[in-house]
Enzyme design. Structure first.
Site, PDB file in Angstrom:
ATOM      1  N   GLY B   6     -21.170 -87.522  58.595  1.00  0.00           N
ATOM      2  CA  GLY B   6     -21.267 -86.312  57.790  1.00  0.00           C
ATOM      3  C   GLY B   6     -20.603 -86.482  56.435  1.00  0.00           C
ATOM      4  N   GLY B   8     -20.232 -83.856  54.159  1.00  0.00           N
ATOM      5  CA  GLY B   8     -19.877 -82.546  53.613  1.00  0.00           C
ATOM      6  C   GLY B   8     -18.421 -82.553  53.162  1.00  0.00           C
ATOM      7  N   PHE B   9     -17.839 -81.354  53.041  1.00  0.00           N
ATOM      8  CA  PHE B   9     -16.453 -81.265  52.571  1.00  0.00           C
ATOM      9  C   PHE B   9     -15.504 -82.035  53.485  1.00  0.00           C
ATOM     10  CE2 PHE B   9     -18.186 -77.426  50.468  1.00  0.00           C
ATOM     11  CZ  PHE B   9     -17.802 -77.716  49.178  1.00  0.00           C
ATOM     12  N   GLY B  10     -15.703 -81.935  54.806  1.00  0.00           N
ATOM     13  CA  GLY B  10     -14.809 -82.593  55.750  1.00  0.00           C
ATOM     14  C   GLY B  10     -14.932 -84.108  55.694  1.00  0.00           C
ATOM     15  N   GLU B 165     -23.722 -62.212  49.538  1.00  0.00           N
ATOM     16  CA  GLU B 165     -24.076 -62.886  48.283  1.00  0.00           C
ATOM     17  C   GLU B 165     -25.586 -62.857  48.053  1.00  0.00           C
ATOM     18  OE1 GLU B 165     -20.483 -66.223  48.453  1.00  0.00           O
ATOM     19  OE2 GLU B 165     -22.480 -66.690  49.175  1.00  0.00           O
ATOM     20  N   ASP B 294     -16.647 -77.436  60.398  1.00  0.00           N
ATOM     21  CA  ASP B 294     -17.296 -76.320  61.089  1.00  0.00           C
ATOM     22  C   ASP B 294     -17.629 -76.613  62.543  1.00  0.00           C
ATOM     23  OD1 ASP B 294     -17.160 -75.059  58.698  1.00  0.00           O
ATOM     24  OD2 ASP B 294     -19.325 -74.897  58.368  1.00  0.00           O
ATOM     25  N   ALA B 310     -14.960 -74.009  53.424  1.00  0.00           N
ATOM     26  CA  ALA B 310     -14.817 -75.305  52.762  1.00  0.00           C
ATOM     27  C   ALA B 310     -13.356 -75.779  52.664  1.00  0.00           C
ATOM     28  CB  ALA B 310     -15.462 -75.262  51.382  1.00  0.00           C
TER      29      ALA B 310
END
Lengths: 412, 412
Positions: B6, B8-10, B165, B294, B310
């Site tokens: 992954g 992503g942010f992690g 949003e 997540d 995040a």
């Protein structure tokens, strides 16, 4: 009611020429945006984003009150009953301007399209971008040297302006922005082959400019194969003059054929499917119908065919709009004479050729002329400032800001 | 060999925490880009382009020499044999960090996905943008008032941050940039419904902030339906508490479920499919395997669950990287304690709520805080300057630069 089919350079110019006229105008396009097609190859090669070169047609025309825009696919045209049929609607017209453009032609080998996509729409550009970037991702994973070589081989078929631009841009992408991103492959070992059936590149230019372009392509490490025909195609392979070559990515830039709408007008068409219009752009027997842009065949004052380029489409569009104004005043349509302001082709950073009314030059000056003129034409785009900064930034950093694979691979 | 699943942010934070470490790192992601997910709704609502909020993972990590990036889909994980299986490869690891993120959950009604897409990837965002813009195009064409109303009705399911949003942004799009682009419809008549099964919007915030958010949504003409459940769904319709409502566009922002990779780790999972990790982020019985972001369930010092945001994923990623450094020095992994720096949610231009360590405010100041913090976090993106100018320009002109339908409709 004036119906305009197509929101490209031709159709949009026609609509704008009718601004303020005492008519209702309906502009139909299958997409929601006008596309600055000369920069489409930069989207396909990750230099620009789709939004940098496209703008919603309805926002371009939002202040023009006599004009309605509809995102619709035109299925049929009936000149005898003066009707246009879209998916779901029949629309009556008094005047019709057909500006349906062109598609790529596979010269009867339509099954090649799945292997070698062409570049006409934003969708095509995003698809080619995905294919090019994915090829490098795959090369990085392969253990087998032959498969790696195949993934890093790009074949561009056709050495017209689009083919030359694509070949130059892919080679630059590999040699600059991708250079240090991989661990197992060396992107500078990428092979970019530009395949041309004829004896020279950019054949609409003079021979000396062709020769210069060929030399500039060589400097960019593009291998140009002249007098070479594609004789077959398959999954990850292409056959050149009968010899098979393994290549993950093949891009088609070899031929154009007019929109199939040309056939619906009942007029004669040429080999490329374009409507043989009268000199005033109307079609024989129907002064209320005009065909313009890449789907119309008309000659200039010297008797040569008007080329299928953006400036010609814009001139025809403006002329077609004014012809309708003439007819509204009960005047006859006027003949159309193309004003050739010159031709330019870009090859890469600092590379290009130019022929401006006989003043011919190449290399950096040609590239600069190309860049300035294209920026100038972006003035109808709100985001020209951003495009300019993006270009300047990419130029300084050799970066590729839009290097994204946003779509899953197409099935099949 | 450290394998990170992954980007992503992690996963990205974990890789960066291991910069210069004496290990080889392989980062696997199914896409080629890291995504700034908090701004994804702005791509879905035509405010930003995909390239503004995404960057190729391999260019982010190109200078980090111990790290290889591979665009690969992970199919299986075998903690007992320490292997990760991708399409086509088996990879042995010494340490594993799994950061597979979450997908939307339809609570067992997976057939609803075709009618109500969720927003997790760039592909999702471009698809939702197409649906929203196409709905207005269709409304402009319909003769029938009921169909027109249905095309101009947007239902957003779930009033968490994404739902709020999206609802605010769609309503603003209709009331500002689209306002004068149509001839037959009045975009300000658009209905945006925000449907929430619970008793308040943004339920992770305090009650007074929820109330403020509700009032701010009302000002933006968003109709909020609280205590309302989706009981059915079909082609262009949604059933709310048993009542059918005609709506062309339904967007799902109601629930998350962890990546299916969570199940492969052999550890216990919670209701949302997240791995119940030890306090040090390792999974029970496997100190060499950590799950983060997540898809991991862990508690903060007060015993409350760490939220799926995040900043939490970034903190976990950094921690997981450092845990590996500890283990390389033969130390035990350290416990992870989440540092909550506050929460922000934006609702529209000048609207939002903020809770920064108990300092609570709403309206313009909250929106400004949100905008500054998000710009600040874009600093890892080369194009932050362009995003800033694009925002500023859109802010001044109420424009929507990226209002493009680039893809043909998905089949089915």
């Amino acid at each position: 009611m004036v119906v305009i089919v197509g929101g490209g350079f031709g159709g949009l110019s026609a609509a704008i020429a009718l601004r303020g006229a005492p008519v209702r105008i309906l502009l139909l396009d299958r997409t929601n945006h006008h596309l600055f097609q000369p920069l489409l190859y930069q989207v396909a090669t990750s230099q620009l984003s789709p939004a940098d070169i496209a703008k919603p047609i309805r926002s371009i025309l939002s202040a023009q009150e006599n004009t309605t825009v509809s995102m619709s696919v035109v299925r049929e045209i009936h000149p005898t009953t003066r009707e246009v049929v879209t998916t779901g609607r029949r629309i009556k017209y008094d005047y019709l301007i057909v500006a349906g453009g062109a598609r790529h032609s596979y010269f009867g080998k339509d099954e090649w399209e799945q292997f070698a996509p062409g570049l006409k729409s934003l969708h095509d550009a995003v698809d080619i971008r995905r294919r090019v970037l994915t090829a490098f991702e795959q090369a990085e994973k392969y253990e087998d040297a032959a498969r790696r070589r195949s993934a890093m081989t790009f074949v561009i078929v056709g050495a017209g302006p689009t083919g030359v631009e694509m070949a130059g841009a892919i080679s630059e992408l590999a040699h600059t922005s991708l250079k240090s991103d991989f661990r197992r492959i060396d992107p500078t070992q990428t092979r970019v082959l530009l395949v041309e059936a004829g004896p020279r590149v950019l054949p609409t230019f003079t021979e000396d400019l062709s020769t210069s372009a060929l030399r500039q392509l060589g400097k960019l490490d593009v291998e140009v194969l002249l007098n070479t025909r594609v004789t077959g195609m398959g999954e990850r392979m292409v056959e050149l003059n009968g010899e098979p070559l393994a290549a993950h990515t093949v891009i088609w830039a070899a031929g154009n054929v007019a929109s199939p709408l040309a056939k619906q007008l009942g007029a004669e068409t040429d080999r490329a499917g374009r409507v043989l219009v009268n000199q005033d752009l109307t079609i024989p027997g129907h002064p209320e119908v005009q065909a313009i842009g890449d789907m119309a065949s008309v000659k200039n004052k010297k008797g040569n065919p008007v080329p299928g380029v953006a400036p010609a489409a814009m001139q025809m569009g403006r002329h077609a709009g004014r012809n309708i104004l003439r007819q509204l005043r009960s005047e006859a349509p006027a003949p159309f004479w193309y004003k050739d302001k010159g031709s330019l082709a870009t090859i890469g950073r600092h590379a290009g050729i130019a022929d401006l009314r006989g003043v011919r030059f190449s290399g950096s000056p040609a590239w600069l002329a190309w860049a300035l003129i294209h920026l100038f034409f972006l003035i109808s785009f709100r985001n020209r400032v951003f495009v300019f900064f993006q270009w300047a930034w990419a130029y300084l950093t050799y970066g590729r800001g839009a290097r994204l694979i946003t779509e899953p691979p197409a099935k099949g």
